[in-house]
Design a protein around this motif. Structure first.
Motif, PDB file in Angstrom:
ATOM      1  N   UNK A  53       0.831  -1.206   0.000  1.00 22.01           N
ATOM      2  CA  UNK A  53       0.000   0.000   0.000  1.00 22.01           C
ATOM      3  C   UNK A  53       0.866   1.257   0.000  1.00 22.01           C
ATOM      4  N   UNK A  54       1.927   1.252   0.827  1.00 17.80           N
ATOM      5  CA  UNK A  54       2.801   2.418   0.918  1.00 17.80           C
ATOM      6  C   UNK A  54       3.530   2.671  -0.397  1.00 17.80           C
ATOM      7  N   UNK A  55       3.994   1.607  -1.035  1.00 15.64           N
ATOM      8  CA  UNK A  55       4.679   1.749  -2.329  1.00 15.64           C
ATOM      9  C   UNK A  55       3.708   2.293  -3.367  1.00 15.64           C
ATOM     10  N   UNK A  56       2.513   1.745  -3.418  1.00 23.12           N
ATOM     11  CA  UNK A  56       1.518   2.213  -4.380  1.00 23.12           C
ATOM     12  C   UNK A  56       1.195   3.673  -4.143  1.00 23.12           C
ATOM     13  N   UNK A  57       1.029   4.052  -2.882  1.00 23.41           N
ATOM     14  CA  UNK A  57       0.708   5.449  -2.558  1.00 23.41           C
ATOM     15  C   UNK A  57       1.862   6.366  -2.966  1.00 23.41           C
ATOM     16  N   UNK A  58       3.095   5.918  -2.724  1.00 25.45           N
ATOM     17  CA  UNK A  58       4.257   6.707  -3.117  1.00 25.45           C
ATOM     18  C   UNK A  58       4.335   6.909  -4.616  1.00 25.45           C
ATOM     19  N   UNK A  59       4.070   5.847  -5.359  1.00 24.02           N
ATOM     20  CA  UNK A  59       4.072   5.936  -6.826  1.00 24.02           C
ATOM     21  C   UNK A  59       2.956   6.865  -7.301  1.00 24.02           C
ATOM     22  N   UNK A  60       1.780   6.712  -6.718  1.00 23.30           N
ATOM     23  CA  UNK A  60       0.665   7.578  -7.095  1.00 23.30           C
ATOM     24  C   UNK A  60       0.986   9.060  -6.830  1.00 23.30           C
ATOM     25  N   UNK A  61       1.653   9.328  -5.706  1.00 23.71           N
ATOM     26  CA  UNK A  61       2.018  10.702  -5.377  1.00 23.71           C
ATOM     27  C   UNK A  61       3.048  11.268  -6.364  1.00 23.71           C
ATOM     28  N   UNK A  62       3.977  10.406  -6.790  1.00 25.69           N
ATOM     29  CA  UNK A  62       4.977  10.862  -7.753  1.00 25.69           C
ATOM     30  C   UNK A  62       4.392  11.141  -9.119  1.00 25.69           C
ATOM     31  N   UNK A  63       3.410  10.340  -9.487  1.00 23.43           N
ATOM     32  CA  UNK A  63       2.841  10.454 -10.836  1.00 23.43           C
ATOM     33  C   UNK A  63       1.708  11.461 -10.933  1.00 23.43           C
ATOM     34  N   UNK A  64       1.188  11.828  -9.823  1.00 23.19           N
ATOM     35  CA  UNK A  64       0.090  12.709 -10.058  1.00 23.19           C
ATOM     36  C   UNK A  64      -0.496  13.399  -8.931  1.00 23.19           C
TER      37      UNK A  64
END
Length: 64
Positions: A53-64
């Motif tokens: 979940x944390x990795x996904x949230x981090x990626x989502x924050x970086x992308x958008x």
């Protein structure tokens, strides 16, 4: 977050708690230890899902 994995972990945790309690009541040390092991496995599953979940949230924050 994979709800199915979290449900599976919660069920394994409950199963482990019950097995540990039965082992405690009957004096069966092996049963008790197996229950504790199931609880530890469930905890590890929850931690894995938290990391995902944390990795996904981090990626989502970086992308958008």
């Amino acid at each position: 977050m994979n709800i199915e994995n979290r449900i599976e972990a919660a069920a394994k945790n409950i199963e482990g708690k019950i097995q540990e309690a039965v082992g405690e009541l009957t004096g069966d040390e092996k049963q008790k230890l197996e229950g504790q092991a199931k609880q530890a496995e469930a905890s590890a599953q929850h931690a894995k899902e938290d990391v995902k979940d944390a990795v996904k949230e981090g990626i989502d924050n970086l992308l958008g």
